[in-house]
Design an enzyme around this catalytic site. Sequence first.
Site, mmCIF file in Angstrom:
data_model
loop_
_atom_site.group_PDB
_atom_site.id
_atom_site.type_symbol
_atom_site.label_atom_id
_atom_site.label_comp_id
_atom_site.label_asym_id
_atom_site.label_seq_id
_atom_site.Cartn_x
_atom_site.Cartn_y
_atom_site.Cartn_z
ATOM 1 N N GLU A 31 7.446 -1.147 0.680
ATOM 2 C CA GLU A 31 9.146 -1.846 0.297
ATOM 3 C C GLU A 31 8.330 -2.970 -0.466
ATOM 4 O OE1 GLU A 31 7.593 -0.750 3.308
ATOM 5 O OE2 GLU A 31 8.660 -0.776 4.694
ATOM 6 N N PHE A 68 4.879 -5.562 19.782
ATOM 7 C CA PHE A 68 4.329 -4.460 18.632
ATOM 8 C C PHE A 68 5.573 -4.374 17.304
ATOM 9 C CE2 PHE A 68 5.872 -0.152 17.165
ATOM 10 C CZ PHE A 68 4.269 -0.270 16.260
ATOM 11 N N GLN A 69 4.192 -4.583 15.808
ATOM 12 C CA GLN A 69 4.977 -4.656 15.139
ATOM 13 C C GLN A 69 5.787 -6.476 14.581
ATOM 14 O OE1 GLN A 69 6.768 -1.929 13.344
ATOM 15 N NE2 GLN A 69 5.710 -0.787 12.613
ATOM 16 N N LYS A 91 15.637 -9.041 16.761
ATOM 17 C CA LYS A 91 16.654 -7.796 17.262
ATOM 18 C C LYS A 91 18.221 -7.966 17.758
ATOM 19 C CE LYS A 91 15.781 -3.146 17.806
ATOM 20 N NZ LYS A 91 15.063 -1.383 17.614
ATOM 21 N N MET A 102 -7.438 -4.312 -19.000
ATOM 22 C CA MET A 102 -7.738 -5.631 -19.762
ATOM 23 C C MET A 102 -8.856 -6.348 -18.412
ATOM 24 S SD MET A 102 -6.505 -8.282 -20.435
ATOM 25 C CE MET A 102 -4.416 -8.392 -21.317
HETATM 26 C C1 TPP Z 1 -1.730 -6.462 -8.090
HETATM 27 C C2 TPP Z 1 -3.489 -6.341 -8.705
HETATM 28 N N1 TPP Z 1 -4.097 -6.327 -8.130
HETATM 29 C C3 TPP Z 1 -5.478 -6.660 -9.950
HETATM 30 C C4 TPP Z 1 -5.071 -7.214 -10.561
HETATM 31 C C5 TPP Z 1 -6.000 -7.797 -11.524
HETATM 32 N N2 TPP Z 1 -5.690 -7.095 -13.266
HETATM 33 C C6 TPP Z 1 -5.252 -7.651 -13.626
HETATM 34 S S1 TPP Z 1 -4.655 -6.049 -15.040
HETATM 35 C C7 TPP Z 1 -5.872 -5.275 -14.514
HETATM 36 C C8 TPP Z 1 -5.840 -3.637 -15.361
HETATM 37 C C9 TPP Z 1 -4.370 -3.025 -15.035
HETATM 38 O O1 TPP Z 1 -5.055 -1.635 -15.747
HETATM 39 P P1 TPP Z 1 -4.354 -1.049 -15.980
HETATM 40 O O2 TPP Z 1 -2.484 -0.774 -15.499
HETATM 41 O O3 TPP Z 1 -4.743 0.443 -16.287
HETATM 42 O O4 TPP Z 1 -3.346 -1.433 -17.415
HETATM 43 P P2 TPP Z 1 -4.019 -1.459 -18.548
HETATM 44 O O5 TPP Z 1 -4.772 -3.162 -18.847
HETATM 45 O O6 TPP Z 1 -5.605 -0.845 -18.824
HETATM 46 O O7 TPP Z 1 -3.323 -1.177 -20.013
HETATM 47 C C10 TPP Z 1 -6.360 -5.865 -13.149
HETATM 48 C C11 TPP Z 1 -7.205 -4.840 -12.494
HETATM 49 C C12 TPP Z 1 -3.462 -7.649 -10.934
HETATM 50 N N3 TPP Z 1 -3.109 -8.345 -12.062
HETATM 51 N N4 TPP Z 1 -2.457 -7.227 -10.325
#
Ligand code: TPP
Lengths: 210, 580
Positions: free
Chosen positions: B68, B130-131, B180, B490
């Site tokens: 989803e 349920f759900q 529903k 990041m």
């Molecule tokens: C759903 C979610 N979980 C955690 C984060 C925190 N977060 C921000 S950037 C990042 C790293 C992303 O890693 P990647 O997709 O490999 O990209 P990169 O920075 O390595 O290019 C994380 C974990 C987020 N933004 N979204």
Amino acid sequence: MSRRRNVQQEGLEGPPPEERKRPIGRRNSQGIRIDPEVEAEPEPRRTTISAYVENEPGVLARVSGLFHRRQFNIESLTVGPTQNEGYSRITLVVEEPDPGIDQIQKQLEKLIPVIHVRELDRNPVARELIILKVDGEEPDKVQAITDMYDGEALDAGPETVTVQITGSEEKIDDAIDAFKQFNIREIARTGQAALARGAEETARVEERHT
Amino acid sequence: MSGERTRKVQNAETASDATGIENGADAVVRALENAGVKHLFGIQGGAIMPVYDAIYDSEMNHITMAHEQGAVHAADAYGIVTGEPGVCMATSGPGATNLVTGIADANMDSDPLVALTGQVPTDVVGNDAFQETDAVGITSPVTKANTFADDPDSVGTDVGTAFALAKHGRQGPTLVDLPKDVTKGETETDPGGPTLPETYDSPEAADPDAVSGAAATIRKAERPVILAGGGVIKAEASDELRAFAMEHEIPVVTTMPGTGSFPEDHELSMEIVGMHGTGYANMAITVTDCLLAVGTRFDDRLTGGVETFAPDAEVIHIDIDPAEVSKNIEADHPLIGDAKAVLDQLADAMTGSPSTGAWLEQCETWKEEYSMEYAAPEDEPVKPQYVVERFDEATPEDTIVTAGVGQHQMWAWQYWTWTQPRTWVTSHGLGAMGYGLPGAIGAKLAAPDREVVCFDGDGSFLMTCQELSVAVREDLDITVVVLNNEAIGMVRQWQDVFFGQRHMASDYPWIPEFDTLAEAFGARGFRIDTDEEVEGVIEEALAYDGPSVVDVHIDPGEKVYPMVPGGGDNGLFALTEEQL
Ligand SMILES: Cc1ncc(C[n+]2csc(CCOP(=O)(O)OP(=O)(O)O)c2C)c(N)n1
């Protein structure tokens, strides 16, 4: 256009922070420009906000959820139906600096079931009700204090006396102090209900929303 | 699949002659058709089965997604690209909760989106059936409006209203919860077209006096800057903005959602601003004396600390939502209204142009001083910036770019040359990893004739890569470029800078080979390690008529700069780690 260069450079180049042109001004934590010499943060103030709303399920949850998630400081909230079927009035007492009071009104206005919101001027017609339950050992004295605050005894028994006081917030606060001598067992306090003074309308409501 | 549609005839016989509607579900479907909806993204389940049954007879195209979250991001991207609400649907309980991330994303970015959730029958609502989950309660903080449909006769109008609310005024997500028994309940009422609630109104033109005041301020400004936000694109005001900037020779910076509203190849463009914006944009916005902000909510990743944000500027703020004006940055001239209409008003109110000659020269100097040039690698792995640029060069101007969240997203933002609105499709305000691939699917369905490239991170891709099955099934010609640093990069960068290089839970040495993974789904897989491979692989991947994944192995130590640390001073952006 490629910005790749066949020169060796360590990362990006350019003048470092200490060599850059700098602004002279400053804003406060509310994003308002201020004299950089005097750190002025706006003082919170207490005020009453009235909202005229459609009486649909969940409207109160929406309003209280909004206050929670935007961290608005709320002192009291009352809600009840109006003379117009299907519509309610919510009265809020809040304590915020001016920008916060402005935000509260604008955010409330965005909720779909909210029809009109306004801040009431500093002197609205405002009342709240309190019900106090105290020890019943000195019923005469309790009655005397109740009379002093134009209250009413609602229930009296061998152990407790329960009274009601209506009035402004300050009056209620005073009354609570006065009743402390009888050992306050329980309090139920409604919070403020308010309307604008005189012929002034509390909410601007079009015909179709009555 | 035409053979399966024999039921249509039967239905036509039993349905009410007047409207062809028998029950609430038919009314829901009719409301969507009346709104002009062509694609639906979703996954069904018990509580929403009556609606799916009604879709069986519809011309609308339902795309079954793998999750989803994929459905809601795809619908969101569809909304960004077309300007019309994307529609996603899910069953009650877990279906509804799986939508929440995407709904919150749409809410942050004011994307037009309609979510339809099945709900348990009204007689068991509140009994922990349920759900059962309280979809309206859960999504209240992250929707523009939502409603629990309680009557078969009005469920169709509920959906129409949700559509109208998502589309008009400040756009945003809406949700209708569909029990529903309500969708199964009898009705013959045709809901008609989407209609706004009568209590709803949204400003069009701004107060003329405020407009004149703003015009006078711009006229006398010495260092004016236009800050173009996502609202410019939402209001279809890019042309008006461009005309205004050019007429009065005012430099333009764009926020992340506003990217594409002003062409970056124009000399007045200072490109992107904020935490990872260009040095020159951040210089300009810091010392400006007059900031014309259009359709932006002054998010903290744009402003840094508000105390040091454009502190010498008189701020003119055009926004359709009064609550955004003076929320974070006080507006000296609040212009509440639709950006397109107000920019027209403002253009008419200008009695002359500011003299910006010296200021433009200063801006040019900054562009040179703080250029985004980077060094070609000698023997290091391929540079992500280079890969972004080469893809940009190899694709048409109107290519749509989606992204996950992280460094790769920032490199894509920084190194792509944005020239058109509705081409940069990502999760701006919520920063939801996993947006990229389902976003690309939604974008491709919205614009089948355009190239769609998704820049993803290895971490982000792993969150929603199962949607490749959908891209393969629907035969969507999209290209996913995984800028693979075997890390959630990041986070790793922040650990390097702010946490003493303690790489807690940020290295991903166990990630799969994405090219092989792509092939397992039936997509094409490619891999790039070196500079020399870039050209050839790009050509092949773009030429392949179907979904492809390019796994680009980059240096895990590669960083995103410039950088303004959270809450920092934009003018003190760091160009290197030492400056932080
Ligand atoms: C759903 C979610 N979980 C955690 C984060 C925190 N977060 C921000 S950037 C990042 C790293 C992303 O890693 P990647 O997709 O490999 O990209 P990169 O920075 O390595 O290019 C994380 C974990 C987020 N933004 N979204």
